[in-house]
Design a protein around this motif. Structure first.
Motif, mmCIF file in Angstrom:
data_model
loop_
_atom_site.group_PDB
_atom_site.id
_atom_site.type_symbol
_atom_site.label_atom_id
_atom_site.label_comp_id
_atom_site.label_asym_id
_atom_site.label_seq_id
_atom_site.Cartn_x
_atom_site.Cartn_y
_atom_site.Cartn_z
ATOM 1 N N HIS A 1 27.073 66.340 87.080
ATOM 2 C CA HIS A 1 27.782 65.303 86.330
ATOM 3 C C HIS A 1 28.246 64.191 87.259
ATOM 4 O O HIS A 1 28.805 64.447 88.308
ATOM 5 C CB HIS A 1 28.992 65.912 85.630
ATOM 6 C CG HIS A 1 29.885 64.911 84.981
ATOM 7 N ND1 HIS A 1 29.458 64.100 83.951
ATOM 8 C CD2 HIS A 1 31.161 64.555 85.228
ATOM 9 C CE1 HIS A 1 30.459 63.300 83.600
ATOM 10 N NE2 HIS A 1 31.490 63.546 84.342
ATOM 11 N N LYS A 2 28.010 62.961 86.844
ATOM 12 C CA LYS A 2 28.473 61.818 87.634
ATOM 13 C C LYS A 2 29.752 61.307 87.019
ATOM 14 O O LYS A 2 29.761 60.910 85.866
ATOM 15 C CB LYS A 2 27.442 60.691 87.620
ATOM 16 C CG LYS A 2 26.392 60.830 88.682
ATOM 17 C CD LYS A 2 25.217 61.612 88.180
ATOM 18 C CE LYS A 2 24.131 61.608 89.265
ATOM 19 N NZ LYS A 2 23.085 62.579 88.948
ATOM 20 N N PHE A 3 30.791 61.278 87.800
ATOM 21 C CA PHE A 3 32.061 60.771 87.305
ATOM 22 C C PHE A 3 32.050 59.259 87.325
ATOM 23 O O PHE A 3 31.530 58.655 88.246
ATOM 24 C CB PHE A 3 33.201 61.265 88.181
ATOM 25 C CG PHE A 3 33.464 62.731 88.027
ATOM 26 C CD1 PHE A 3 34.231 63.202 86.973
ATOM 27 C CD2 PHE A 3 32.924 63.634 88.925
ATOM 28 C CE1 PHE A 3 34.466 64.561 86.819
ATOM 29 C CE2 PHE A 3 33.160 65.000 88.784
ATOM 30 C CZ PHE A 3 33.931 65.465 87.735
ATOM 31 N N GLY A 4 32.628 58.698 86.300
ATOM 32 C CA GLY A 4 32.677 57.244 86.241
ATOM 33 C C GLY A 4 33.841 56.739 87.062
ATOM 34 O O GLY A 4 34.752 57.463 87.366
ATOM 35 N N ARG A 5 33.831 55.504 87.440
ATOM 36 C CA ARG A 5 34.875 54.858 88.206
ATOM 37 C C ARG A 5 35.787 54.137 87.283
ATOM 38 O O ARG A 5 35.545 52.994 87.033
ATOM 39 C CB ARG A 5 34.267 53.789 89.078
ATOM 40 C CG ARG A 5 33.408 54.332 90.096
ATOM 41 C CD ARG A 5 34.301 54.769 91.154
ATOM 42 N NE ARG A 5 33.613 54.827 92.379
ATOM 43 C CZ ARG A 5 34.189 54.450 93.499
ATOM 44 N NH1 ARG A 5 35.356 53.977 93.503
ATOM 45 N NH2 ARG A 5 33.592 54.584 94.602
ATOM 46 N N ALA B 1 39.709 65.452 85.489
ATOM 47 C CA ALA B 1 38.335 65.362 85.994
ATOM 48 C C ALA B 1 37.510 66.539 85.480
ATOM 49 O O ALA B 1 36.388 66.364 85.011
ATOM 50 C CB ALA B 1 38.348 65.344 87.522
ATOM 51 N N ILE B 2 38.099 67.709 85.537
ATOM 52 C CA ILE B 2 37.371 68.896 85.080
ATOM 53 C C ILE B 2 37.070 68.802 83.590
ATOM 54 O O ILE B 2 35.957 69.083 83.155
ATOM 55 C CB ILE B 2 38.192 70.167 85.356
ATOM 56 C CG1 ILE B 2 38.304 70.382 86.871
ATOM 57 C CG2 ILE B 2 37.534 71.381 84.703
ATOM 58 C CD1 ILE B 2 39.269 71.478 87.273
ATOM 59 N N LYS C 1 26.592 70.084 81.726
ATOM 60 C CA LYS C 1 26.676 69.453 83.040
ATOM 61 C C LYS C 1 27.629 70.261 83.900
ATOM 62 O O LYS C 1 28.428 71.045 83.383
ATOM 63 C CB LYS C 1 27.217 68.029 82.890
ATOM 64 C CG LYS C 1 26.269 67.086 82.189
ATOM 65 C CD LYS C 1 25.148 66.701 83.123
ATOM 66 C CE LYS C 1 24.228 65.684 82.463
ATOM 67 N NZ LYS C 1 23.179 65.245 83.377
ATOM 68 N N VAL C 2 27.571 70.061 85.194
ATOM 69 C CA VAL C 2 28.471 70.762 86.102
ATOM 70 C C VAL C 2 28.889 69.806 87.211
ATOM 71 O O VAL C 2 28.320 68.729 87.346
ATOM 72 C CB VAL C 2 27.789 71.980 86.755
ATOM 73 C CG1 VAL C 2 27.231 72.920 85.718
ATOM 74 C CG2 VAL C 2 26.695 71.526 87.716
ATOM 75 N N SER C 3 29.856 70.207 87.958
ATOM 76 C CA SER C 3 30.262 69.430 89.122
ATOM 77 C C SER C 3 30.688 70.452 90.175
ATOM 78 O O SER C 3 30.763 71.633 89.885
ATOM 79 C CB SER C 3 31.411 68.495 88.771
ATOM 80 O OG SER C 3 31.646 67.617 89.865
ATOM 81 N N SER C 4 30.964 69.977 91.358
ATOM 82 C CA SER C 4 31.343 70.910 92.416
ATOM 83 C C SER C 4 32.836 70.775 92.699
ATOM 84 O O SER C 4 33.459 69.776 92.336
ATOM 85 C CB SER C 4 30.548 70.609 93.688
ATOM 86 O OG SER C 4 30.933 69.375 94.224
ATOM 87 N N VAL D 1 34.851 67.295 92.296
ATOM 88 C CA VAL D 1 35.963 67.169 91.354
ATOM 89 C C VAL D 1 37.184 66.634 92.109
ATOM 90 O O VAL D 1 37.880 65.743 91.631
ATOM 91 C CB VAL D 1 36.307 68.527 90.713
ATOM 92 C CG1 VAL D 1 37.650 68.469 89.999
ATOM 93 C CG2 VAL D 1 35.216 68.918 89.730
ATOM 94 N N ALA D 2 37.402 67.184 93.281
ATOM 95 C CA ALA D 2 38.549 66.747 94.084
ATOM 96 C C ALA D 2 38.453 65.252 94.363
ATOM 97 O O ALA D 2 39.419 64.514 94.203
ATOM 98 C CB ALA D 2 38.593 67.527 95.392
ATOM 99 N N ARG D 3 37.286 64.811 94.736
ATOM 100 C CA ARG D 3 37.112 63.388 95.043
ATOM 101 C C ARG D 3 37.257 62.533 93.812
ATOM 102 O O ARG D 3 37.842 61.452 93.847
ATOM 103 C CB ARG D 3 35.762 63.164 95.690
ATOM 104 C CG ARG D 3 35.711 63.946 96.963
ATOM 105 C CD ARG D 3 34.563 63.581 97.860
ATOM 106 N NE ARG D 3 33.353 63.213 97.194
ATOM 107 C CZ ARG D 3 32.190 63.154 97.831
ATOM 108 N NH1 ARG D 3 32.144 63.475 99.116
ATOM 109 N NH2 ARG D 3 31.132 62.786 97.219
ATOM 110 N N ALA D 4 36.719 63.021 92.706
ATOM 111 C CA ALA D 4 36.820 62.269 91.451
ATOM 112 C C ALA D 4 38.290 62.120 91.067
ATOM 113 O O ALA D 4 38.681 61.184 90.393
ATOM 114 C CB ALA D 4 36.060 62.994 90.355
ATOM 115 N N ALA D 5 39.087 63.068 91.519
ATOM 116 C CA ALA D 5 40.516 63.029 91.187
ATOM 117 C C ALA D 5 41.279 62.240 92.250
ATOM 118 O O ALA D 5 42.502 62.190 92.233
ATOM 119 C CB ALA D 5 41.054 64.456 91.099
#
Length: 116
Positions: free
Chosen positions: A105-109, A22-23, A30-33, A37-41
């Motif tokens: 940054h928006k993580f894709g599904r 994810a990172i 872009k950045v994420s929190s 990141v945890a949720r994206a993972a």
DNA sequence: AGGGTGACGATCA
DNA sequence: ATGATCGCCACCC
């Protein structure tokens, strides 16, 4: 029946691997929190573990992970360096925080390729 | 096994 | 915006 292994393991290593992916998926500029990141993972609530992984795994674009709302959580000079690195990637700030409106940054599904 | 800790996050005052 | 609190999860002694 023995437990299905190939479905989804949840060992610490696997979770770590997902967080790392994810990172690494966050592009420059872009950045994420930590929490995002945890949720994206697939590991909601593990913001603190994201931090541990960030510290443990070398070679990650660590500067692209910030606190909720774009806050720089790294203390002292490390925090200053994070800001500098982000600015070098084109990230803009809104006072002391990253302008998330523009750089979150928006993580894709797990998207499959779509037809265009 | 139990208690302290941390680059967290949401909420309350 | 700042500080205190509680919830969260794995790591370290």
């Amino acid at each position: 029946m023995r437990p299905r292994k190939s479905v989804k393991k949840n060992t610490s290593d696997d979770k770590t691997a997902r967080v790392v992916r994810a990172i690494r998926a966050i592009p420059a500029g872009k950045v994420s929190s930590y929490g995002a990141v945890a949720r994206a993972a697939g590991w909601a609530g593990a913001a603190r573990q994201v931090v541990q992984i960030l510290r443990k795994v070398h070679g990650l674009p660590w500067q692209r992970v910030v606190g909720s709302g774009g806050a720089i959580k790294l203390p002292g000079e490390s925090g200053a360096e994070q800001r500098i690195r982000l600015r070098m990637e084109g990230v803009t700030f809104r006072g002391a925080r990253v302008d998330m409106k523009q750089h979150e940054h928006k993580f894709g599904r797990s998207r499959r390729k779509s037809k265009g």
